[in-house]
Design an enzyme around this catalytic site. Sequence first.
Site, PDB file in Angstrom:
ATOM      1  N   LYS A   1       0.706  -1.198  -0.153  1.00 20.09           N
ATOM      2  CA  LYS A   1       0.032   0.320  -0.164  1.00 20.09           C
ATOM      3  C   LYS A   1       0.769   1.160   0.030  1.00 20.09           C
ATOM      4  O   LYS A   1       0.404   2.210  -0.355  1.00 20.09           O
ATOM      5  CB  LYS A   1      -1.034   0.159   1.273  1.00 20.09           C
TER       6      LYS A   1
ATOM      7  N   TYR B   1     -12.532 -13.997   1.806  1.00 17.31           N
ATOM      8  CA  TYR B   1     -11.456 -13.169   2.113  1.00 17.31           C
ATOM      9  C   TYR B   1     -11.460 -13.186   3.780  1.00 17.31           C
ATOM     10  O   TYR B   1     -12.195 -13.339   4.369  1.00 17.31           O
ATOM     11  CB  TYR B   1     -12.019 -11.858   1.866  1.00 17.31           C
TER      12      TYR B   1
ATOM     13  N   TYR C   1      -3.405 -12.580   2.291  1.00 15.77           N
ATOM     14  CA  TYR C   1      -2.707 -12.130   0.831  1.00 15.77           C
ATOM     15  C   TYR C   1      -1.664 -13.246   0.474  1.00 15.77           C
ATOM     16  O   TYR C   1      -1.750 -14.154  -0.255  1.00 15.77           O
ATOM     17  CB  TYR C   1      -2.368 -10.833   0.735  1.00 15.77           C
TER      18      TYR C   1
HETATM   19  C1  LIG Z   1      -3.836  -5.035  -0.063  1.00 16.81           C
HETATM   20  C2  LIG Z   1      -2.773  -6.077  -0.141  1.00 16.81           C
HETATM   21  C3  LIG Z   1      -2.660  -6.950  -1.428  1.00 16.81           C
HETATM   22  C4  LIG Z   1      -3.331  -7.006  -2.522  1.00 16.81           C
HETATM   23  O1  LIG Z   1      -3.316  -5.707  -3.112  1.00 16.81           O
HETATM   24  P1  LIG Z   1      -4.678  -5.375  -3.957  1.00 16.81           P
HETATM   25  O2  LIG Z   1      -4.165  -3.987  -4.702  1.00 16.81           O
HETATM   26  O3  LIG Z   1      -5.761  -4.774  -3.111  1.00 16.81           O
HETATM   27  O4  LIG Z   1      -5.107  -6.403  -4.881  1.00 16.81           O
HETATM   28  C5  LIG Z   1      -1.599  -7.768  -1.195  1.00 16.81           C
HETATM   29  N1  LIG Z   1      -0.957  -8.123   0.026  1.00 16.81           N
HETATM   30  C6  LIG Z   1      -0.976  -7.204   0.999  1.00 16.81           C
HETATM   31  C7  LIG Z   1      -0.174  -7.539   2.424  1.00 16.81           C
HETATM   32  C8  LIG Z   1      -2.003  -6.333   0.999  1.00 16.81           C
HETATM   33  O5  LIG Z   1      -2.130  -5.352   2.200  1.00 16.81           O
END
Ligand SMILES: *Cc1c(COP(=O)(O)O)cnc(C)c1O
Length: 342
Positions: free
Chosen positions: A57, A272, A298
């Site tokens: 992010k 999720y 993730y």
């Molecule tokens: C948000 C996030 C993702 C995924 O990214 P997106 O752009 O939302 O698909 C992957 N890994 C982590 C640790 C995240 O915080």
Amino acid sequence: MADLDLLNRFPRVRLMQGPTPIQRLSRLEQVLGDRRKGVSIWAKRDDLMELGGGGNKLRKLEFLLGQAMAEGCDTLVVTGGVQSNFTRLAAAACARIGLACEGVLAQMVPRDSEIYQANGNVVLDRLFGARVHILKTGDDAGEFALRRSSEIAASGGKAFLGTLGGSTPVGALGYVDCAFEIAVQSTEIGIAFDHVVIPNGSGGMHAGLAAGAALARNDPSRIRAYTVLSPSETCVAATVEKVNAVFDLLGKKDRILAQELAIDGAQLGGGYGMPTSEMVEAIGLVGRTEGLLLDPVYGGKAFAGLLSDIENEVIAPGSNVLFVMTGGSPGLYAYADALSSN
Ligand SMILES: *Cc1c(COP(=O)(O)O)cnc(C)c1O
């Protein structure tokens, strides 16, 4: 080569110190032995950034906060799930540049344990000075955030809204830049990656990488994503739209087709934020062999997908694979109960 000046006309707040490293996971390869089928596994360390614990992010926030500052905003209001990494990094980035930050956290995952609701990212959101609103099940984060921004306006401030995952076209520019970065590093180390493996949540990272790959004349379908938020068809449709919105923002006439996006739904499990045994195993394997941290929402699921696709040869034996480590380790503390089988 990509047009590196393409991004220069967008306001940007620098939050990273430079490119993140790429390293080979040699010890993991050694432990996998024949099971790796000659695939070489590399990691792009987007978990290794000096601000707020790092993570994907921050790349989006460089451009989102650039936009917010250009619009004269004094407060960033972000939405996410309770264990939102976006909120944590937004809070850290706002602390660094002197903006106020509010996180509107929705109940996206049915986990009501004390550690899920109050530990992990939530501790850090507050520590970085953000005001945190934890909503009840069924409450709409988008509506709440809009209401907060009107209240902020009424008291003389100006809020910038950062919606789910920061995956607007502007946010995705951070990963267009990352695609260019990977192309440069790939030339430097002399490895052409057959696949770049990622999780797909809100799709902004995938959209940016795919648009960036296309602009750098690389095949976007070599990006292999595992959806962790929505079923694969929904995820493909949403990601196609985002890639094309990024092209529009950049003034490019390029278009992407659904069949150019490789998105696999096999690791979604119960949905999720719902743990799977494959995720728990993948996190344990990478921890024990490399001393590195994947997250439970993730990276753990995406790495499980990578291992499974090496095994079933969806990823061809002998390929060079780059796994993007996206951060999110604070989430491990919120999932300590699910990880205890390691
Ligand atoms: C948000 C996030 C993702 C995924 O990214 P997106 O752009 O939302 O698909 C992957 N890994 C982590 C640790 C995240 O915080």
